[in-house]
Each structure stands twice: as C-alpha cells, then as structure tokens.
Design a protein around this motif. Structure first.
Motif, mmCIF file in Angstrom:
data_model
loop_
_atom_site.group_PDB
_atom_site.id
_atom_site.type_symbol
_atom_site.label_atom_id
_atom_site.label_comp_id
_atom_site.label_asym_id
_atom_site.label_seq_id
_atom_site.Cartn_x
_atom_site.Cartn_y
_atom_site.Cartn_z
ATOM 1 N N LYS A 230 0.856 -1.182 0.000
ATOM 2 C CA LYS A 230 0.000 0.000 0.000
ATOM 3 C C LYS A 230 0.890 1.229 0.000
ATOM 4 C CE LYS A 230 -3.990 2.081 2.343
ATOM 5 N NZ LYS A 230 -4.947 1.930 3.461
ATOM 6 N N SER A 231 0.684 2.085 -0.977
ATOM 7 C CA SER A 231 1.504 3.280 -1.135
ATOM 8 C C SER A 231 0.613 4.512 -1.124
ATOM 9 C CB SER A 231 2.293 3.208 -2.450
ATOM 10 O OG SER A 231 2.936 4.427 -2.723
ATOM 11 N N LYS A 232 0.941 5.456 -0.243
ATOM 12 C CA LYS A 232 0.228 6.728 -0.173
ATOM 13 C C LYS A 232 1.166 7.854 -0.598
ATOM 14 C CE LYS A 232 -2.860 5.591 3.709
ATOM 15 N NZ LYS A 232 -3.270 6.009 5.082
ATOM 16 N N VAL A 233 0.690 8.706 -1.477
ATOM 17 C CA VAL A 233 1.442 9.885 -1.905
ATOM 18 C C VAL A 233 0.553 11.106 -1.671
ATOM 19 C CG1 VAL A 233 2.604 11.049 -3.803
ATOM 20 C CG2 VAL A 233 2.700 8.559 -3.642
ATOM 21 N N THR A 234 1.022 12.013 -0.834
ATOM 22 C CA THR A 234 0.256 13.214 -0.503
ATOM 23 C C THR A 234 0.965 14.434 -1.074
ATOM 24 O OG1 THR A 234 -0.490 12.163 1.557
ATOM 25 C CG2 THR A 234 -0.775 14.550 1.359
ATOM 26 N N THR A 235 0.261 15.188 -1.900
ATOM 27 C CA THR A 235 0.862 16.318 -2.603
ATOM 28 C C THR A 235 0.196 17.625 -2.199
ATOM 29 O OG1 THR A 235 -0.647 16.121 -4.487
ATOM 30 C CG2 THR A 235 1.404 14.868 -4.579
ATOM 31 N N SER A 236 0.926 18.721 -2.405
ATOM 32 C CA SER A 236 0.430 20.050 -2.047
ATOM 33 C C SER A 236 0.750 21.024 -3.172
ATOM 34 C CB SER A 236 1.082 20.511 -0.736
ATOM 35 O OG SER A 236 0.679 21.811 -0.390
ATOM 36 N N ILE A 237 -0.293 21.662 -3.716
ATOM 37 C CA ILE A 237 -0.094 22.656 -4.767
ATOM 38 C C ILE A 237 -0.808 23.948 -4.376
ATOM 39 C CG2 ILE A 237 0.211 20.961 -6.594
ATOM 40 C CD1 ILE A 237 -2.683 21.472 -7.445
ATOM 41 N N ALA A 238 -0.681 24.970 -5.201
ATOM 42 C CA ALA A 238 -1.217 26.297 -4.889
ATOM 43 C C ALA A 238 -2.727 26.231 -4.656
ATOM 44 C CB ALA A 238 -0.891 27.259 -6.024
ATOM 45 N N PRO A 239 -3.279 27.215 -3.952
ATOM 46 C CA PRO A 239 -4.715 27.213 -3.620
ATOM 47 C C PRO A 239 -5.610 27.073 -4.844
ATOM 48 C CG PRO A 239 -3.574 28.869 -2.319
ATOM 49 C CD PRO A 239 -2.573 28.357 -3.313
ATOM 50 N N ASP A 240 -6.854 26.673 -4.572
ATOM 51 C CA ASP A 240 -7.838 26.410 -5.620
ATOM 52 C C ASP A 240 -7.996 27.632 -6.527
ATOM 53 O OD1 ASP A 240 -9.599 24.912 -7.033
ATOM 54 O OD2 ASP A 240 -11.020 24.592 -5.401
ATOM 55 N N VAL A 241 -8.322 27.364 -7.796
ATOM 56 C CA VAL A 241 -8.269 28.391 -8.828
ATOM 57 C C VAL A 241 -9.619 28.517 -9.529
ATOM 58 C CG1 VAL A 241 -7.351 26.702 -10.469
ATOM 59 C CG2 VAL A 241 -7.069 29.143 -10.918
#
Length: 903
Positions: free
Chosen positions: A351-362
C-alpha cells in the motif's frame, strides 16, 4: 531464480563457471561487497564447486546465468540498502539503461498516475515489463500497463535482474524494452529487525523505515519452510520555500521563466460590458485589479504587479517533493511434497500513499461578484475602477483556504499457488496467480465548493480582493473525499516444462515449452457529485464510469542448442491471442560464442507486440490544465495581447483534453543486440553490448509544447469558444509514426586479490545512446531526440561508478552518479534555436558498514556528499520549476544510518 540441489548443469563449460563466479561482480557496477566476494572465494578453496541449475531471467531453460545470450544486469539489494537506498525507484535510477521514468515527485499536480515507473531505453514505462519471481505484478489501475514501483517491497527482495533486450518470446509480447525481475529469497530461517533514518541537511525530506522479518523450517530436514516480512517507511514532504533551487518559484529570469498566474489574490477581474466602445459600437471590456499598481499588490508575499494586474507566484507555494507512506508485506510457504516436488504459496501486499500540495484552488472566470456585494469595486470597501458597467465581474481568483492537498493511494494484492519439481526428467513449474490493484485519488483539503463560493460572493460574506469579515469563511467551503477510483483484476494460469531432449557432440539440447491464460477486468469510477463542485480539479463529472476487459491466451517454446563446444544458440517463439486485438507471433534468436576462456560474444534478435492497454482504449476523455504556461498564438502572439482584455491569455495554463482512444492500433517492434564479455586478467571484466530497437505505431500523443510551438501545423488541435478564447487543446492518445533507438551499454569491474590492507575494487556501468529518432506522424520527418528535451529528455550518457574497499568487518564504498546535460525545453532569447543547455549533473555518495558486533550490522553514510544543486532547467511540463525532478534531486546533502539485528 529457481535453485535445485544436486542437479546436473546443462551445457556447463569451464568458461561458464568462470563467468558465473564473475557475474555477481561484472554484470552490474553495483556488485556484491568485496567482503562477500572474499568469503565466497574462501569457501571455494574448501568445498567442491557445485553449479546448480537455475531459471535465468530471459530463459525458461534451467542452466547457469552466464550461459544466457541476452545481456543481464544483476543487483544485490543488500548492497543497495548499505548505500542508503530504501525505495525501488531509487534503486532503478542507478541502472544506466533506465532512462527517466515517472518519478514520485511528478505526482505533484497530477492525478490518475502510476505513482512511479521504470523506463528502460527511454521507450516508455509501458514497454518495460516488471516481474516478481518471474511472474507479473499487478499493473497500476490508472494505467493498466505499468507497475507502480512504490508497491514493490524492496526490503523483501534478494536481488534485481535486469534483462536489457526484448523478451517478448519468453514473458509476453509486450516486453519490448526489457524485463526487470525482482527475486525474493526462496526460504529463510531466523528472526531479525532492520531500521533506517535519513536526515537532509535542509528542512523537509526526513525519512525513516523499519522492517521485521522471520522464518521457520528446513525444507530438507523438516519438509517445509515458511517466512514473512513486513516493511514500513515514511518520508516527509519538501516545500518549495525550503530549497534554494525552488524558493523563487516561477520567477527565474536567468532561465527565461516568468510564470506568475493571473488567477491570484487579490483577484483580477473582467467586465466584458465595461470600458469604451470600439469602432463597431461594442464595449471593449475592462480587465483590471482594484489594487493593481499599488503597494497592496507588490508588497504581498509571492504576488507581483504587471500591467495593472496582480500575478501570483504559484510555484513558490507548492510542495516540490510529496509526502510518502508505504507499507508492504510478504509471506511465503514452501512444502516438500516428495523428493521431486514442492508446493509453493506466496502472498504479497503493498500500500503506497502519496500526498501532494499545490497552490490554492483556482477560478478562471467561473465565479463572479455582483454589484450588490459590499466588496464590489467602488462600493466603499474596495477601491473603485473606472469604466465598470455595473454588471457582475468575472473573477480570476485564488482561494484563501490554503494549498490544495491531494492524496493518491495505490494498493495491490498478489497471491500465487503452484508446484515446481521434476518428473520423468522434466523440470516442471506451474501455478495460478491472482493480482488485484486498487487505486484512488482524493481531495484532502483546500478544494472549494464552487456553488457555496458563488453564494458567498453574491451575499457579500466573501471578499475576493482582501480579508473577509469572517476569517473562517474560506475554510467552511472545503470539499473532501475520493474523486477517482479504479480497480484491475488479473488471473493467470501458467505452466512451463523443460529438459534436455537430445545429446549432440557439443552437449545437451535444452528444450522448454509452456502456456498461459490470463483474464483482465478493469473499471474506473469518478465521484461525479463531488468533482462537480470543484471545476478546477480538471476531472469530468459527466463521464462517471469507464471499464474494459480482455483475455490473453499464450503458448511458447524455447530451444538451447550447443552447435559446437564454444557456440550455443537460443531459439524461442511465442504465440499470443488477445480477445480484443487478435493474435501475434514473435520469435527470438540468440547466439553465444566462447572462442577462448577469457572471451564471450553474444547476440540476440527478437520481435515484439504491445496491444493498447485497457486504460488507453477505454479511459474517459476529460479536461485538465496544461503542465506549463503558454501564450494563445492568436490572442496573445509572442506574449503580446491583441487587446487589453486578452492579457489573461498570455503566459497562462490552458485546458487540454486527455484520455483514451478506442481507435488505437497495436505497437510492433524489432530488437537487435550484440556484445561481448572480456576478462583479460583475473577479476577484471569488461562487458560491452550494443542495442537497436525500432517500434512502429507507437502509442503517444502530440505534446502540449509541440502544439503551442507550431500552432499552424496543429491548428486542428485548438478548440475555441464563441468568444475566440481557447476552450482546450486536444492531446488524447493516438498512434504516432514510431521510434528508433540504438546505443551501447558498458560495464568495467575489478576486484583486487586479498591483501594485508584488505581488498580493493572499482566499477562503472554506463549507457551511451547513439540515436533516438521519433516520428510524430506516419510519413512525417524523423526527429533526433538524443540530448534534447522531449518530455522527457533522452540522455546521451549516464553512468554510475564506485570505488570500494573491505577489510575484516569493515566495508566502504564511494560512489559517483553522472547524468549528461541536454538541450532544455525552452529557448532563451529571440533566435529559434537559442536553447538553454541543462548542465551535467554529478552526485557523490559515501557509505560505510561495520559488522563486528554480535548479531548487529550498522551502516552510515552521506548522500550527495558535496551538496550538489539540481541542474538548472527551464522545463515547464512539471509543477517544479527551475529543475527537472526526473534527473535532479532537490533533497540536498543527506545523512543516514541503518542497523540490522538478527536474533
């Protein structure tokens, strides 16, 4: 590899034994530790040498690995862990034949990904076959043609065998670029625990892992062995602001990058009915920002002013390296049914989890602010703007609820039950494998309900230009939950039988034949109710279900023929019948020649066939944003808007249509290899192998960069709305003309004799790409892509080298990883061919291991010893700006320690 005690070797020669001993040294620069080699040699002086029959990657006939006419790289995982390698992705980066696959870092800003993939020869991840103990692993449900490397439990793998030529005749018609076979231990007794910690010098990227493993039973004495292992690892994210290479985001003038987003905060707006009238009596419109040109715009963090608008530096806000969490387990039982047969059961879970973070909603003109809002320009709170019509203003807006955080989960199960043994002189191996892959993408936080946002703008509770009266109002709009999920179920029945069938003057003729039957069922779902609330997600809510299935029936045969005492031929052929694409026949011919004890020549020729995957032909077509920012070639040619209202069509992300194509045709390939292995003196081994691969009907797409660079050629791929603005560009899958590539793999390894000061060695393993030509459309021109960026670049030269030393309980290795530079994606300057050059990238690593404590082994080291900065690149196809995450690592100098205790 499948070992059998007290078995006769097939066609063994003195040179075969020599190369067998050296294969653990020379077929990969990541060789066995010198101390291990020393122990092996000492044992050979005491015990008689036994050459066991094994199943070699690339052949179904049992023999010694050096007999293969195919080039094979062997990597001991134990040695990788002593160099701080903890993931399969990192292990494969060290293989020079593996060009840039899909990296975990590329999950930032992406959805429906395979997590991380291998890419032998740069031909695409879908043409590299990944196996576990000679059988296929579950494919990623979001691609149905690639194996997610993050789901392979590296801690349970004994070695990795990389077959560097086509293997379609043995493993399946789709093994065009080669095979990567992860091989676990056959049995294990005892109990142990291992743990490691990695700490970068800069903030972020910390990683730790722990493994517990154990086994019981002796197959010969007790008639059974069971063992299991469980491995857990977690790595923290790295934010752009915490690294020198990324903290400036998309404002990199020295690289020609000025990539601010017009969708910002304070919001820009368009009043299509405002402003003066044009010559036809129509309003020209007003595009403005209430704070444009004022301190409120320029002085805000990551916000710049340009032409009266406020632009947000989005790339300075993202996480450039995602947070990852992996759990994997393996259980294996071997039961001796008789002196000749063993029953095997195996279960692998990951089981692999990848959590990403990008700029606020557009929101790009998809929400508006009415005249009745207290925050409408000129109504007392927000500064006024001349020329407004009083109609609702269309907003170019960013959320104030923080970054968009997403999570991708890939989970896989693989169950195998089978028999292996010998009857009537035949080696028999067969069983059934069930593999299931489950994947999902989810909104965690930062994604907003557009309908509620519009309500807040209508009733004046949300200020798009500054702080709202209620500080928590933005967070109340958050939407979370699963957006996409997919499953892929695969069941395979297979068998192989082999034996010598005839004796020639030069030796036994080995023969093998077998067959398999595979069923695949795929389904992908979109949570329409959820994603409809978040239009900026790029997921189409109107196509909630995609599915497909197929059956594959196969039969194959193989011969190994000793023509003379020094020449041996391999003949193999495979027939595959796809329920949805018809049948295909693919042969393979190999030859191995030993003119003298110190020299071996080898060569192979094979064909291949890859049917488009279930995803490629059945996946929904949906719109998402381009990876890079572009200028509309009609409304903003050369970055100059034809009208002030079209300033938002400059240097911005557009929508692109992506997805499957039911009209795709299969790919067909031809592969030729030729090389030699030479041992001029004892323990100095040189291996050189040439490869030449051609693929027709290559499945691909016209890249977004190509479309915008040549808008006249690809005019049909621009889809525009009634107002003339680009609605999207078309990048769905298609059959292109093809690809031709050729190059040379080189390895040189040396191990000194044992001296009073220990044993010394060196090794280098590199690949030089001579040609990589691509034809975008049938009958079109061939374009040379070696050393040129083309999503991704194909590097001219890549190598890994080391110096190593061992003495008693000490082992030390000093390693160099080198990546040749290439012409970058974008030009700097006015000349058409004024390309930026990505410089060479070199990393140095050092590791030391001490095993003098009772039952305990300790390893420590430094990765990126000299804190080399990532190679500067102006690539815009990824969310990371300033460098390319497929070739450069932003982590920086990293310290690590690992301990293993066996009870």
């Amino acid at each position: 590899m499948k070992e059998k005690k007290n078995a006769k070797s097939v066609g063994g020669t003195p040179f075969s034994k020599t190369i067998l001993k050296l294969s653990t040294l020379s077929l990969s620069m990541l060789c066995l530790s010198l101390a291990h080699a020393a122990e092996t040699n000492e044992e050979e002086t005491v015990k008689p040498t036994k050459v066991a029959k094994v199943t070699v990657t690339g052949s179904s006939i049992k023999g010694v690995s050096a007999q293969s006419s195919s080039p094979i790289t062997v990597i001991k995982v134990e040695e990788l862990t002593k160099q701080g390698v903890t993931t399969t992705e990192e292990a494969l980066i060290k293989i020079s034949a593996n060009q840039a696959g899909y990296s975990t870092a590329q999950n930032v800003g992406a959805s429906n990904t395979s997590g991380s993939t291998a890419n032998l020869r740069g031909l695409g991840s879908d043409k590299t076959l990944v196996l576990l103990n000679g059988r296929r692993l579950a494919y990623s449900p979001f691609s149905t043609s690639e194996t997610n490397l993050n789901t392979i439990p590296l801690a349970m793998v004994e070695r990795i065998e990389v077959l560097r030529d086509g293997a379609s005749a043995i493993y399946g018609a789709d093994a065009i670029a080669g095979v990567i076979n992860f091989i676990t231990k056959k049995q294990y007794t005892g109990l142990g625990i291992s743990g490691g910690l990695l700490k970068p010098e800069d903030k972020g990227g910390e990683e730790y892992d722990v493994s517990i493993f154990g086994g019981y039973g002796d197959l010969d004495e007790q008639g059974f062995n069971v063992y299991g292992a469980i491995d857990y690892r977690k790595a923290k994210e790295i934010m752009a602001k915490d690294r020198k290479v990324s903290r400036r985001g998309g404002l990199l003038p020295e690289l020609g990058i000025d990539a601010g987003s017009a969708n910002g905060f304070p919001a820009n707006f368009l009043d299509p009915n405002g402003g003066p009238l044009d010559a036809d009596g129509n309003p020209e419109g007003v595009l403005a920002n209430p704070y444009g040109g004022a301190a409120n715009c320029n002085n805000l963090t990551n916000v710049t002013e340009d032409g009266g608008l406020c632009f947000l530096n989005t790339q300075a806000l993202i996480g450039i390296q995602p947070e990852t969490e992996d759990l994997s387990a393996i259980g294996r039982a071997t039961i001796k049914l008789s002196d000749n047969f063993n029953a095997i059961g195996e279960y692998v879970y990951a089981k692999s989890k990848v959590t990403t973070s990008i700029a606020p909603d557009v929101y790009s003109r998809s929400v508006t602010i009415p005249k009745s809002s207290q925050y409408y320009p000129g109504e007392g709170i927000t500064p006024g703007v001349d020329g407004l019509s009083g109609d609702p203003l269309q907003l170019y807006l960013r959320s104030q609820a923080g970054n968009r955080v997403s999570q991708s989960i890939n989970e896989s199960h693989r169950i195998f039950a089978g028999l292996e043994g010998e009857a009537y002189g035949w080696d028999i191996n067969g069983g059934v494998t069930y593999a299931k892959g489950e994947a999902s993408d989810s909104f965690v936080s930062g994604y907003l309900n557009r309908n509620k946002l519009q309500e807040g703008l209508n009733d004046g509770t949300i200020n798009p230009f500054g702080p709202s009266a209620d500080a928590n109002v933005w967070n109340s709009l958050n939407v979370s939950g699963t957006t996409n999920e997919a499953t892929l179920d695969s069941t395979t029945f297979d068998f192989t039988v082999s034996r010598p069938i005839y004796t020639l003057p030069a030796g036994d003729v080995g023969f093998a034949f077998g067959g398999s039957f595979t069923t695949q069922d795929w389904e992908a779902k979109v949570n329409s109710e959820l994603v409809r609330l978040v239009p900026g997600s790029g997921i189409d809510p109107d196509k909630p279900l995609s599915k497909g299935d197929r059956d594959i029936t196969a039969a194959y045969a193989e011969l190994q023929i000793p023509i003379t005492k020094t020449i041996e031929a391999q003949l193999a052929a495979r027939y595959d019948d796809y329920s949805d694409f018809g049948d295909t026949f693919n042969p393979k011919v190999g030859i191995r020649w030993e003119p003298m004890k110190q020299l071996m020549f080898r060569s192979t020729y094979s064909t291949g066939f890859r049917a488009p995957s279930l995803w490629e032909i059945n996946a929904q077509q949906s719109k998402t944003y381009t990876g890079a920012k572009y200028n509309d070639p009609v409304l903003c040619p050369g970055g100059n808007p034809t009208s002030p209202q079209y300033q938002t069509e400059c240097n911005t992300q557009f929508y692109r249509m992506q997805g499957g194509n039911p009209d795709l045709q299969p790919e067909e390939s031809k592969t030729f290899t030729a090389g030699f292995v030479y041992e001029p003196i004892k323990n100095l081994v040189l291996a050189v192998d040439y490869y030449n691969i051609e693929i027709e009907e290559l499945v691909g797409q016209v890249g977004e960069t190509s479309i915008f660079e040549d808008p006249e050629k690809y005019a049909s791929l621009f889809v525009r709305g009634a107002d003339g603005r680009i609605e999207y560009i078309n990048t769905i899958l298609m059959n292109t003309g093809g690809i031709k590539t050729q190059g040379i793999d080189i390895s040189l390894d040396y191990l000194s004799p044992l001296t009073a000061t220990g044993r010394f060695g060196f090794g280098i393993n590199g690949t030089y790409v001579i040609k990589n030509d691509y034809q975008e459309e049938k009958g079109g021109d061939w374009e040379g892509l070696v050393g040129v960026y083309d999503d991704p670049a194909v590097l001219r030269w890549k190598h890994t080298a080391n110096l190593n030393w061992s003495y008693e309980n000490w082992k030390i290795i000093f390693e160099q990883q080198f990546f040749r530079g290439y012409d970058d994606q974008n030009q700097i300057g006015k000349e058409k061919f004024d390309k930026h050059r990505v410089p060479d990238y070199t990393l140095y690593n050092v590791a030391g291991t001490y095993s003098g404590f009772k039952n305990l082994e300790i390893t420590g080291g430094i990765k990126n010893l000299f804190a080399e900065e990532p190679a500067a690149s102006n690539v815009l196809d990824n969310f990371q700006y300033g460098y390319d995450p497929r070739y450069s690592d932003p982590t920086g100098r990293t310290f690590y320690v690992r301990g293993t205790y066996k009870f």
